[in-house]
Design a protein around this motif. Structure first.
Motif, PDB file in Angstrom:
ATOM      1  N   ARG A   1      -4.007  -0.988 -13.574  1.00 27.01           N
ATOM      2  CA  ARG A   1      -3.091  -0.293 -14.484  1.00 27.01           C
ATOM      3  C   ARG A   1      -3.125   1.219 -14.239  1.00 27.01           C
ATOM      4  N   ASN A   2      -4.331   1.794 -14.180  1.00 29.34           N
ATOM      5  CA  ASN A   2      -4.469   3.238 -13.971  1.00 29.34           C
ATOM      6  C   ASN A   2      -3.935   3.673 -12.614  1.00 29.34           C
ATOM      7  N   ALA A   3      -4.246   2.898 -11.577  1.00 26.11           N
ATOM      8  CA  ALA A   3      -3.797   3.247 -10.225  1.00 26.11           C
ATOM      9  C   ALA A   3      -2.279   3.187 -10.116  1.00 26.11           C
ATOM     10  N   SER A   4      -1.659   2.194 -10.739  1.00 20.66           N
ATOM     11  CA  SER A   4      -0.196   2.095 -10.634  1.00 20.66           C
ATOM     12  C   SER A   4       0.490   3.178 -11.455  1.00 20.66           C
TER      13      SER A   4
ATOM     14  N   TYR B   1       5.391  -1.034  -5.178  1.00 22.92           N
ATOM     15  CA  TYR B   1       6.343  -0.219  -5.936  1.00 22.92           C
ATOM     16  C   TYR B   1       7.751  -0.538  -5.469  1.00 22.92           C
ATOM     17  N   LYS B   2       8.759  -0.179  -6.302  1.00 20.12           N
ATOM     18  CA  LYS B   2      10.146  -0.415  -5.896  1.00 20.12           C
ATOM     19  C   LYS B   2      10.965   0.863  -6.064  1.00 20.12           C
ATOM     20  N   GLY B   3      11.994   1.006  -5.246  1.00 17.75           N
ATOM     21  CA  GLY B   3      12.891   2.149  -5.350  1.00 17.75           C
ATOM     22  C   GLY B   3      12.329   3.403  -4.727  1.00 17.75           C
ATOM     23  N   LYS B   4      13.203   4.426  -4.614  1.00 21.58           N
ATOM     24  CA  LYS B   4      12.743   5.666  -3.979  1.00 21.58           C
ATOM     25  C   LYS B   4      11.891   6.522  -4.918  1.00 21.58           C
ATOM     26  N   ASN B   5      11.991   6.284  -6.247  1.00 18.86           N
ATOM     27  CA  ASN B   5      11.113   7.013  -7.163  1.00 18.86           C
ATOM     28  C   ASN B   5       9.853   6.206  -7.491  1.00 18.86           C
ATOM     29  N   ARG B   6       9.611   5.161  -6.691  1.00 18.30           N
ATOM     30  CA  ARG B   6       8.364   4.376  -6.741  1.00 18.30           C
ATOM     31  C   ARG B   6       7.975   3.907  -8.138  1.00 18.30           C
ATOM     32  N   GLN B   7       8.816   3.066  -8.719  1.00 18.40           N
ATOM     33  CA  GLN B   7       8.477   2.454 -10.003  1.00 18.40           C
ATOM     34  C   GLN B   7       7.480   1.324  -9.743  1.00 18.40           C
ATOM     35  N   PRO B   8       6.378   1.270 -10.501  1.00 18.65           N
ATOM     36  CA  PRO B   8       5.400   0.186 -10.283  1.00 18.65           C
ATOM     37  C   PRO B   8       6.027  -1.178 -10.584  1.00 18.65           C
ATOM     38  N   ILE B   9       5.727  -2.161  -9.753  1.00 16.87           N
ATOM     39  CA  ILE B   9       6.195  -3.535  -9.986  1.00 16.87           C
ATOM     40  C   ILE B   9       5.530  -4.081 -11.252  1.00 16.87           C
ATOM     41  N   ILE B  10       4.241  -3.787 -11.420  1.00 12.51           N
ATOM     42  CA  ILE B  10       3.516  -4.249 -12.609  1.00 12.51           C
ATOM     43  C   ILE B  10       3.815  -3.281 -13.747  1.00 12.51           C
ATOM     44  N   ARG B  11       4.567  -3.749 -14.736  1.00 16.55           N
ATOM     45  CA  ARG B  11       4.879  -2.902 -15.881  1.00 16.55           C
ATOM     46  C   ARG B  11       3.784  -2.968 -16.940  1.00 16.55           C
TER      47      ARG B  11
ATOM     48  N   PHE C   1       3.258  -9.339  -7.324  1.00 14.97           N
ATOM     49  CA  PHE C   1       2.920  -8.131  -8.091  1.00 14.97           C
ATOM     50  C   PHE C   1       2.178  -7.096  -7.251  1.00 14.97           C
ATOM     51  N   ILE C   2       1.436  -7.542  -6.235  1.00 15.26           N
ATOM     52  CA  ILE C   2       0.739  -6.620  -5.333  1.00 15.26           C
ATOM     53  C   ILE C   2       1.092  -6.986  -3.896  1.00 15.26           C
ATOM     54  N   VAL C   3       0.887  -6.039  -2.970  1.00 17.18           N
ATOM     55  CA  VAL C   3       1.201  -6.288  -1.561  1.00 17.18           C
ATOM     56  C   VAL C   3       0.160  -7.234  -0.963  1.00 17.18           C
ATOM     57  N   ASP C   4      -1.112  -6.835  -1.049  1.00 19.37           N
ATOM     58  CA  ASP C   4      -2.189  -7.650  -0.483  1.00 19.37           C
ATOM     59  C   ASP C   4      -3.543  -7.131  -0.969  1.00 19.37           C
ATOM     60  N   PHE C   5      -4.597  -7.829  -0.586  1.00 22.26           N
ATOM     61  CA  PHE C   5      -5.958  -7.393  -0.927  1.00 22.26           C
ATOM     62  C   PHE C   5      -6.897  -7.786   0.199  1.00 22.26           C
ATOM     63  N   THR C   6      -7.948  -6.982   0.397  1.00 22.35           N
ATOM     64  CA  THR C   6      -8.949  -7.287   1.418  1.00 22.35           C
ATOM     65  C   THR C   6     -10.325  -6.927   0.885  1.00 22.35           C
ATOM     66  N   ASP C   7     -11.341  -7.605   1.426  1.00 28.27           N
ATOM     67  CA  ASP C   7     -12.730  -7.286   1.088  1.00 28.27           C
ATOM     68  C   ASP C   7     -13.190  -6.145   1.981  1.00 28.27           C
ATOM     69  N   VAL C   8     -13.821  -5.136   1.378  1.00 32.00           N
ATOM     70  CA  VAL C   8     -14.381  -4.035   2.163  1.00 32.00           C
ATOM     71  C   VAL C   8     -15.828  -3.813   1.735  1.00 32.00           C
ATOM     72  N   GLY C   9     -16.623  -3.297   2.654  1.00 31.86           N
ATOM     73  CA  GLY C   9     -18.020  -2.999   2.341  1.00 31.86           C
ATOM     74  C   GLY C   9     -18.927  -4.198   2.534  1.00 31.86           C
ATOM     75  N   ASP C  10     -20.227  -3.934   2.359  1.00 27.16           N
ATOM     76  CA  ASP C  10     -21.238  -4.972   2.535  1.00 27.16           C
ATOM     77  C   ASP C  10     -21.749  -5.433   1.179  1.00 27.16           C
ATOM     78  N   MET C  11     -22.321  -6.624   1.160  1.00 24.95           N
ATOM     79  CA  MET C  11     -22.976  -7.126  -0.046  1.00 24.95           C
ATOM     80  C   MET C  11     -24.130  -6.189  -0.368  1.00 24.95           C
ATOM     81  N   PRO C  12     -24.572  -5.949  -1.541  1.00 20.37           N
ATOM     82  CA  PRO C  12     -24.062  -6.462  -2.813  1.00 20.37           C
ATOM     83  C   PRO C  12     -22.950  -5.594  -3.408  1.00 20.37           C
ATOM     84  N   LYS C  13     -22.589  -4.499  -2.734  1.00 18.87           N
ATOM     85  CA  LYS C  13     -21.591  -3.571  -3.269  1.00 18.87           C
ATOM     86  C   LYS C  13     -20.204  -3.839  -2.695  1.00 18.87           C
TER      87      LYS C  13
END
Length: 133
Positions: A15-18, A66-76, A45-57
């Protein structure tokens, strides 16, 4: 800071990031957050996701959409329904419809994490984790 409610933490970070129009955000990688991210990706609702970093962190890098040239978030809106202090369960006959079918309810069932539509199709109920629209 470690949150004991990983789902609320994940939804808040998305929510905060969008709202800040970030391209991507990171959430702690757990089986639950990965499953929710998969549903969000499959529902567009999102483009994709990937795992980054090593265990345990290990972190889940979520690319926001986002959509449009003014980048409206897809997740309202993202709303947590079932909380650690008050679990909300729904039988297969009374699964919630979010905004008359426009939004998606993410349900934790015995067959895994899925949308309300999929749970209805499979004839299973479960814990109502959150609403997304």
């Amino acid at each position: 800071m470690a949150s004991n409610d990983t789902i609320s933490d994940m939804l808040t970070r998305i929510r905060n990031a969008s709202l800040a129009r970030h391209q991507e955000t990171q959430v702690p990688s757990t089986r639950m957050t990965r499953s929710i991210a998969k549903v969000l990706r499959d529902e567009g609702f999102i483009v994709d996701f990937t795992d980054v970093g090593d265990m345990p962190k290990r972190q889940l890098l979520i690319s926001l959409k986002y959509k449009g040239k003014n980048r409206q978030p897809i997740i309202r809106k993202l709303r947590r329904i079932s909380k650690p202090g008050l679990r909300v369960y729904s039988g297969r006959r009374d699964l919630p419809r979010v905004l008359g079918g426009v939004g998606v309810a993410i349900i934790s069932t015995s067959q895994g994490i899925m949308t309300d539509r999929e749970a209805r199709r499979q004839g299973v109920g479960g814990e109502v984790l959150c609403y997304v629209w």
